[in-house]
Design a protein around this motif. Sequence first.
Motif, PDB file in Angstrom:
ATOM      1  N   GLU A   1      -3.570  -5.867  -9.545  1.00  0.00           N
ATOM      2  CA  GLU A   1      -2.688  -6.473  -8.537  1.00  0.00           C
ATOM      3  C   GLU A   1      -3.046  -5.998  -7.133  1.00  0.00           C
ATOM      4  O   GLU A   1      -3.053  -6.776  -6.176  1.00  0.00           O
ATOM      5  CB  GLU A   1      -1.223  -6.126  -8.827  1.00  0.00           C
ATOM      6  N   LEU A   2      -3.362  -4.703  -7.020  1.00  0.00           N
ATOM      7  CA  LEU A   2      -3.692  -4.114  -5.717  1.00  0.00           C
ATOM      8  C   LEU A   2      -4.968  -4.720  -5.144  1.00  0.00           C
ATOM      9  O   LEU A   2      -5.012  -5.159  -3.983  1.00  0.00           O
ATOM     10  CB  LEU A   2      -3.826  -2.595  -5.866  1.00  0.00           C
ATOM     11  N   ILE A   3      -6.018  -4.771  -5.945  1.00  0.00           N
ATOM     12  CA  ILE A   3      -7.309  -5.293  -5.488  1.00  0.00           C
ATOM     13  C   ILE A   3      -7.218  -6.783  -5.195  1.00  0.00           C
ATOM     14  O   ILE A   3      -7.733  -7.271  -4.176  1.00  0.00           O
ATOM     15  CB  ILE A   3      -8.396  -4.997  -6.545  1.00  0.00           C
ATOM     16  N   ARG A   4      -6.517  -7.519  -6.069  1.00  0.00           N
ATOM     17  CA  ARG A   4      -6.339  -8.959  -5.839  1.00  0.00           C
ATOM     18  C   ARG A   4      -5.562  -9.209  -4.548  1.00  0.00           C
ATOM     19  O   ARG A   4      -5.933 -10.068  -3.737  1.00  0.00           O
ATOM     20  CB  ARG A   4      -5.611  -9.580  -7.029  1.00  0.00           C
TER      21      ARG A   4
ATOM     22  N   GLU B   1     -12.021  -3.248   1.982  1.00  0.00           N
ATOM     23  CA  GLU B   1     -10.994  -2.291   1.549  1.00  0.00           C
ATOM     24  C   GLU B   1     -10.708  -2.459   0.053  1.00  0.00           C
ATOM     25  O   GLU B   1     -10.558  -1.466  -0.670  1.00  0.00           O
ATOM     26  CB  GLU B   1      -9.722  -2.516   2.357  1.00  0.00           C
ATOM     27  N   ALA B   2     -10.644  -3.712  -0.402  1.00  0.00           N
ATOM     28  CA  ALA B   2     -10.374  -3.970  -1.816  1.00  0.00           C
ATOM     29  C   ALA B   2     -11.496  -3.404  -2.689  1.00  0.00           C
ATOM     30  O   ALA B   2     -11.237  -2.796  -3.741  1.00  0.00           O
ATOM     31  CB  ALA B   2     -10.230  -5.472  -2.057  1.00  0.00           C
ATOM     32  N   TYR B   3     -12.748  -3.576  -2.241  1.00  0.00           N
ATOM     33  CA  TYR B   3     -13.887  -3.061  -3.003  1.00  0.00           C
ATOM     34  C   TYR B   3     -13.882  -1.535  -3.014  1.00  0.00           C
ATOM     35  O   TYR B   3     -14.204  -0.901  -4.026  1.00  0.00           O
ATOM     36  CB  TYR B   3     -15.187  -3.601  -2.421  1.00  0.00           C
TER      37      TYR B   3
ATOM     38  N   LEU C   1       0.832  -1.212   0.000  1.00  0.00           N
ATOM     39  CA  LEU C   1       0.000   0.000   0.000  1.00  0.00           C
ATOM     40  C   LEU C   1       0.861   1.256   0.000  1.00  0.00           C
ATOM     41  O   LEU C   1       0.546   2.250  -0.663  1.00  0.00           O
ATOM     42  CB  LEU C   1      -0.927  -0.025   1.214  1.00  0.00           C
ATOM     43  N   ALA C   2       1.985   1.215   0.745  1.00  0.00           N
ATOM     44  CA  ALA C   2       2.903   2.362   0.768  1.00  0.00           C
ATOM     45  C   ALA C   2       3.521   2.590  -0.603  1.00  0.00           C
ATOM     46  O   ALA C   2       3.770   3.731  -1.017  1.00  0.00           O
ATOM     47  CB  ALA C   2       4.000   2.121   1.803  1.00  0.00           C
TER      48      ALA C   2
ATOM     49  N   LEU D   1     -13.849 -11.581  -5.442  1.00  0.00           N
ATOM     50  CA  LEU D   1     -13.718 -11.233  -4.014  1.00  0.00           C
ATOM     51  C   LEU D   1     -15.075 -10.923  -3.388  1.00  0.00           C
ATOM     52  O   LEU D   1     -15.308 -11.215  -2.207  1.00  0.00           O
ATOM     53  CB  LEU D   1     -12.719 -10.100  -3.813  1.00  0.00           C
ATOM     54  N   LEU D   2     -16.004 -10.361  -4.176  1.00  0.00           N
ATOM     55  CA  LEU D   2     -17.350 -10.124  -3.661  1.00  0.00           C
ATOM     56  C   LEU D   2     -18.050 -11.454  -3.378  1.00  0.00           C
ATOM     57  O   LEU D   2     -18.756 -11.608  -2.369  1.00  0.00           O
ATOM     58  CB  LEU D   2     -18.167  -9.292  -4.654  1.00  0.00           C
ATOM     59  N   GLY D   3     -17.844 -12.421  -4.286  1.00  0.00           N
ATOM     60  CA  GLY D   3     -18.443 -13.747  -4.082  1.00  0.00           C
ATOM     61  C   GLY D   3     -17.883 -14.422  -2.850  1.00  0.00           C
ATOM     62  O   GLY D   3     -18.625 -15.020  -2.067  1.00  0.00           O
ATOM     63  N   ARG D   4     -16.549 -14.319  -2.659  1.00  0.00           N
ATOM     64  CA  ARG D   4     -15.923 -14.926  -1.482  1.00  0.00           C
ATOM     65  C   ARG D   4     -16.412 -14.277  -0.189  1.00  0.00           C
ATOM     66  O   ARG D   4     -16.480 -14.922   0.854  1.00  0.00           O
ATOM     67  CB  ARG D   4     -14.397 -14.791  -1.566  1.00  0.00           C
ATOM     68  N   GLY D   5     -16.777 -13.012  -0.300  1.00  0.00           N
ATOM     69  CA  GLY D   5     -17.264 -12.300   0.881  1.00  0.00           C
ATOM     70  C   GLY D   5     -18.759 -12.459   1.088  1.00  0.00           C
ATOM     71  O   GLY D   5     -19.337 -11.824   1.989  1.00  0.00           O
TER      72      GLY D   5
END
Length: 521
Positions: free
Chosen positions: A300-303, A313-315, A280-281, A339-343
């Motif tokens: 890459e960041l969202i994954r 945070e990713a969303y 993130l930095a 990631l939405l499905g996993r959540g």
Amino acid sequence: MMIGRRSISTFSCLCQRIKQTESEIVKMFEISRPKAETEGFQEKRPPLRRGSVRILDERFIRILKIFKWGPDAEKALEVLQLKVDNELVREVLKIDMEISVKIQFFKWAGKRRNFAHDSTTYLALIRCLEEAGLTGEMWKTVQEMARSTCVVTPADLSETVRILGRAKMVNKALAIFYQIKGRKCKPTATTYNSIIFMLMQEGQHEKVHELYSEMCNEGNCFPDTVTYSALISSYAKLGRDDSAIRLFDEMKDNGLHPTAKIYTTLLAVYFKLGRVEMALALVNEMKKNACAPTVYTYTELIRGVGKAGRIEEAYSIFLSMLKEGCKPDVVLINNVINLLGRGGRIDDAYKLFSEMESLNCKPNVVTYNTIIKSLFESKATVSEASSWFDKMKANGVAPSSFTYAILIDGYCKRNRVEKALALLEEMDEKCFPPCPAAYCSLINSLGKAKRYEAANELFQELKESCGSSGSRVYAVMIKHFGKCGRLTEAVNLFNEVQKLGGSPDVYAYNALMSGLVRADW
């Protein structure tokens, strides 16, 4: 010895005929001029220069078009006494004509007095040979250029390497690089980059490091941003993460500014190492240095943030990206849907799917696979997952073998074995190769239902189709043989998978041991 009058007369006639033929050739290939130029205006127009490229081009083109190649073409060119220079050769090689004519013309030109091919004419022919797919002749021409006395510039060497790389002649490209480098050319960073990129495309990442070390030892040739980008990418693919990070720091210490691609590569490295805060930095540093994140950076960041379990945070990062005006692609959206499905946020996944058209992204097979898998994982009804399978086909998206594997596994976990078997049959009808994952799910479900013969039949079918099965499929079959008391078959499979280099999992081992103990083996 006296020559008779008849002989003299014959010889005279022959000479006259030769002169007449030469005259006809000259007249035949004269450059025509507009009529107005020949009627009283000739004195006002400066005479066309004998060495004019236009005149030479037109005459050569007409001769080559008419005669192709052979004695007549050579005779015509000899009679006209046209000047041959490098520019002419390059222009003639651009003409749309048979490659054999170009080769013969090139060889003919090389034999002219006071003329020698330079690197530009060699490369002009090499490009023609590449386009024609004549790799053997192309390699001979490259070797001839390397052996000649002509000067080869770093740019010429770079292009030669790229051409040989495209032809998959990697070892030959390396040989020519060192041959020309050692005798007539000092490579620049761009030249080394050409070699490095070629090696990367062929997966020879270890060799990339050797070139980098050699480059640094040159003393007058230092790595540039492109070099560091290739090196960092190679180290990341080799799993040498610390080396990739060290080079990234070295690059900045040398006053070079990382590109978005370099930042993105380092981002993936940090996430792989579990250093989420450092990742993130790095993004903040990127923005601070006025290097705008690309769609690949955000992917890459969202994954990475999503894999760390920080789904909200990713969303939020995805929504911020849209506000900043960075347009997503289908790969990024598939990752967000995943990631939405996993959540468990299926409604948000549906909403994003419905917005894909407005974002100029067309759902692909991965998009549908992700949603179907998420539905099974979120305990949605079988009919809902099936409806997405039907929707997928209705929208013209062809299912993959992975689509069928997801559905078969989902149906098996919901005790819909018959429906899963029907899908396996459909896979076979569509000529998909056998999918071990799908077979594994079915064999396990049939075993749980104590349908051991049916399970064994599928297991044997998979072995016949693939020659062998994965260790996981063996483990499932061993487990069920052990549970139903068919211990000899279980032991035989256990030994067989070990001979194949596999290792049955702990559940299969425990099931086998339990069966052996019960039978007092």
